[in-house]
Design a protein around this motif. Structure first.
Motif, mmCIF file in Angstrom:
data_model
loop_
_atom_site.group_PDB
_atom_site.id
_atom_site.type_symbol
_atom_site.label_atom_id
_atom_site.label_comp_id
_atom_site.label_asym_id
_atom_site.label_seq_id
_atom_site.Cartn_x
_atom_site.Cartn_y
_atom_site.Cartn_z
ATOM 1 N N SER A 383 64.750 56.576 -42.152
ATOM 2 C CA SER A 383 64.078 55.299 -42.406
ATOM 3 C C SER A 383 62.717 55.504 -43.059
ATOM 4 N N GLN A 384 62.029 56.543 -42.694
ATOM 5 C CA GLN A 384 60.687 56.797 -43.213
ATOM 6 C C GLN A 384 60.684 57.447 -44.600
ATOM 7 N N CYS A 385 61.668 58.300 -44.869
ATOM 8 C CA CYS A 385 61.610 59.131 -46.083
ATOM 9 C C CYS A 385 62.680 58.815 -47.123
ATOM 10 N N CYS A 386 63.701 58.042 -46.785
ATOM 11 C CA CYS A 386 64.820 57.828 -47.724
ATOM 12 C C CYS A 386 65.065 56.341 -47.935
ATOM 13 N N GLN A 387 64.052 55.619 -48.383
ATOM 14 C CA GLN A 387 64.242 54.201 -48.651
ATOM 15 C C GLN A 387 65.203 53.948 -49.814
ATOM 16 N N LYS A 388 65.398 54.949 -50.677
ATOM 17 C CA LYS A 388 66.295 54.798 -51.828
ATOM 18 C C LYS A 388 67.712 55.278 -51.532
ATOM 19 N N LEU A 389 68.001 55.564 -50.275
ATOM 20 C CA LEU A 389 69.334 56.012 -49.915
ATOM 21 C C LEU A 389 70.350 54.910 -50.202
ATOM 22 N N GLN A 390 71.455 55.272 -50.879
ATOM 23 C CA GLN A 390 72.462 54.287 -51.271
ATOM 24 C C GLN A 390 73.689 54.284 -50.364
ATOM 25 N N TYR A 391 73.983 55.419 -49.699
ATOM 26 C CA TYR A 391 75.198 55.502 -48.882
ATOM 27 C C TYR A 391 74.950 56.431 -47.708
ATOM 28 N N LEU A 392 75.351 55.985 -46.511
ATOM 29 C CA LEU A 392 75.218 56.791 -45.299
ATOM 30 C C LEU A 392 76.485 56.632 -44.465
ATOM 31 N N ASP A 393 77.145 57.762 -44.184
ATOM 32 C CA ASP A 393 78.325 57.763 -43.318
ATOM 33 C C ASP A 393 77.908 58.363 -41.976
ATOM 34 N N MET A 394 77.831 57.516 -40.946
ATOM 35 C CA MET A 394 77.414 57.963 -39.618
ATOM 36 C C MET A 394 78.488 57.642 -38.572
ATOM 37 N N GLN A 395 79.737 57.703 -38.984
ATOM 38 C CA GLN A 395 80.829 57.430 -38.058
ATOM 39 C C GLN A 395 80.944 58.549 -37.018
ATOM 40 N N HIS A 396 81.357 58.163 -35.832
ATOM 41 C CA HIS A 396 81.595 59.090 -34.734
ATOM 42 C C HIS A 396 80.327 59.872 -34.356
ATOM 43 N N CYS A 397 79.185 59.200 -34.446
ATOM 44 C CA CYS A 397 77.917 59.756 -33.936
ATOM 45 C C CYS A 397 77.501 58.883 -32.751
#
Length: 427
Positions: A383-397
């Motif tokens: 949240s602090q360093c990757c405001q330009k992130l376009q895709y995040l897969d956080m399934q099964h976390c």
């Protein structure tokens, strides 16, 4: 009665509203008699353009309707590309097409540059031999999932088509070996076999794209191919379970222009380089070693030092031997990464991910699916360093909380998130 025989658009009026002159409609052109009277008046260029919008099977059927259509349907410019659907007998079609195109230029098709055969077509060694003998200008060949394709046919095509740049033989399970053949006949070197070997060693192919995924190749079956692939840029060999690090060593040695390589699901491969190869590191930007269970921290260290800041994409999904040391190495040497997939790397923790994210500020796609050791700290750093992130897969976390996810969505509003936590849906 007179007005009925005139075209009212041709009537001219005076300023006073009275008819001033009457001009007769020009006579209609006289068309030749017969069923095709309107078609015969169409220019050849227009007919050829309409024919170019058809598929190969339809063009062949159209050529049998008249002598004029037969002549126009076999205009060389229409046959730069041949695409055959799965319902077509590919062997018969290729033999007939090449035979017809060779009438004006005996034994060679000067215009045919691209052949695309859909999966499961009936393509055999005879059709490939015909392509090798007649299509000397071929640049693009796709024959995926054709189970009857043999090693000899593919070897002949590669050896006898000097302009071939794109080759897709993925899913051809019968392929086990590619052996290059010299342009001159072996009988020419009967008294000097050493000269024949020299010609083979000096052979340089135009091949730039090669897909041999799901084939039965071994290290020895491809050993003679790599020295001639000095122009190769893209290499896919997914699920070639017999290949080992020996093949990767030859690729890194003889393919200095390689940009993309994928060896996913090759259980006997542990790295792209066994040692640092500065020649290939100048161009390599895409590496996929997904589910290569032998890949470890040392493997990634060599890759990072070889490719450095040029590397843009790295996929090590399912490589369970990787730890936080890999993340530190990537953060130090490959800080221009744009896409990283470390799904199911169960030994990577918040500390490793944090170092990677803090240094790779250009990261746009990240997959941490199944990394069970990650907690809210990871989402906070993103949240602090990757405001330009376009895709995040956080399934099964399972350890991500609602508050951390809410803060992440507030900072990365444009990011597409894949998750499996039902409580996140309402946020």
């Amino acid at each position: 009665l007179l007005l009925n025989r005139l075209d009212m658009s041709l009537v001219e009026y005076s300023p006073y509203g009275l008819t001033r002159t009457l001009r007769r409609r020009p006579p209609s052109p006289v068309y030749p008699l017969g069923v095709d009277q309107y078609f015969e008046w169409l220019p050849d260029a227009l007919v050829v353009y309409v024919i170019s919008l058809l598929e190969a099977r339809d063009i062949c059927a159209l050529s049998s309707l008249s002598s004029r259509l037969n002549s126009l349907c076999w205009t060389p410019m229409l046959w730069n590309c041949v695409s055959l659907q799965s319902s077509v007998n590919a062997e018969s079609a290729i033999c007939n097409i090449t035979s017809r195109l060779c009438r004006e230029t005996p034994y060679t098709c000067l215009t045919l540059e691209k052949i695309v055969v859909q999966r499961n077509c009936r393509l055999t060694q005879h059709a490939l031999m015909t392509i090798a003998q007649t299509c000397s200008q071929l640049r693009h060949l796709q024959v995926p999932h054709c189970i009857n394709v043999t090693s000899r046919g593919v070897s002949q095509v590669i050896s006898r088509c000097p302009n071939l740049e794109y080759l897709d033989v993925s899913g051809c399970a019968a392929l086990t070996r590619i052996t290059l053949v010299a342009e001159s006949s072996p009988s020419t070197f009967a008294n000097s076999p050493e000269a024949y070997l020299v010609e083979l060693q000096n052979k340089c192919l135009s091949l730039q794209y090669l897909d041999i995924s799901d084939c039965g190749f071994s290290d020895s079956g491809l050993a003679s191919l790599w020295p001639a692939c000095r122009n190769l840029r893209v290499l896919y060999m997914r699920r070639c379970r017999r290949l080992t690090d020996q093949t990767m060593d030859l690729v890194s040695k003889y393919c200095p222009n390689l940009r993309e390589i994928s060896a996913s699901d090759c259980p006997k491969i542990s790295t792209v380089f066994s040692h640092i190869e500065p020649a290939i590191s100048r161009s390599l930007k895409y590496i996929s070693l997904a589910h290569c269970t032998l890949v470890n921290d040392q493997s990634i260290r060599v890759i990072a030092k070889s490719c450095g800041h040029k590397l843009r994409y790295l996929n090590v999904r399912g490589c369970e031997l990787l730890t936080d040391h890999t993340m530190q190495t990537l953060a130090k040497s490959c800080n221009k990464l744009g896409s990283v997939d470390i799904s199911k790397c169960i030994n990577i923790s918040d500390a490793g991910i944090s170092v990677l994210i803090l240094n790779c500020v250009q990261l746009k796609r990240l997959s941490i699916r199944g990394c069970t050791r990650l907690t809210d700290r990871t989402l906070q750093v993103i949240s602090q360093c990757c405001q330009k992130l376009q895709y995040l897969d956080m399934q099964h976390c399972p350890d991500f909380s609602r508050s951390a996810y809410r803060a992440f969505k507030t900072s990365c509003t444009a990011c597409i998130v894949q998750h499996t936590n039902p409580s996140f849906i309402a946020l």
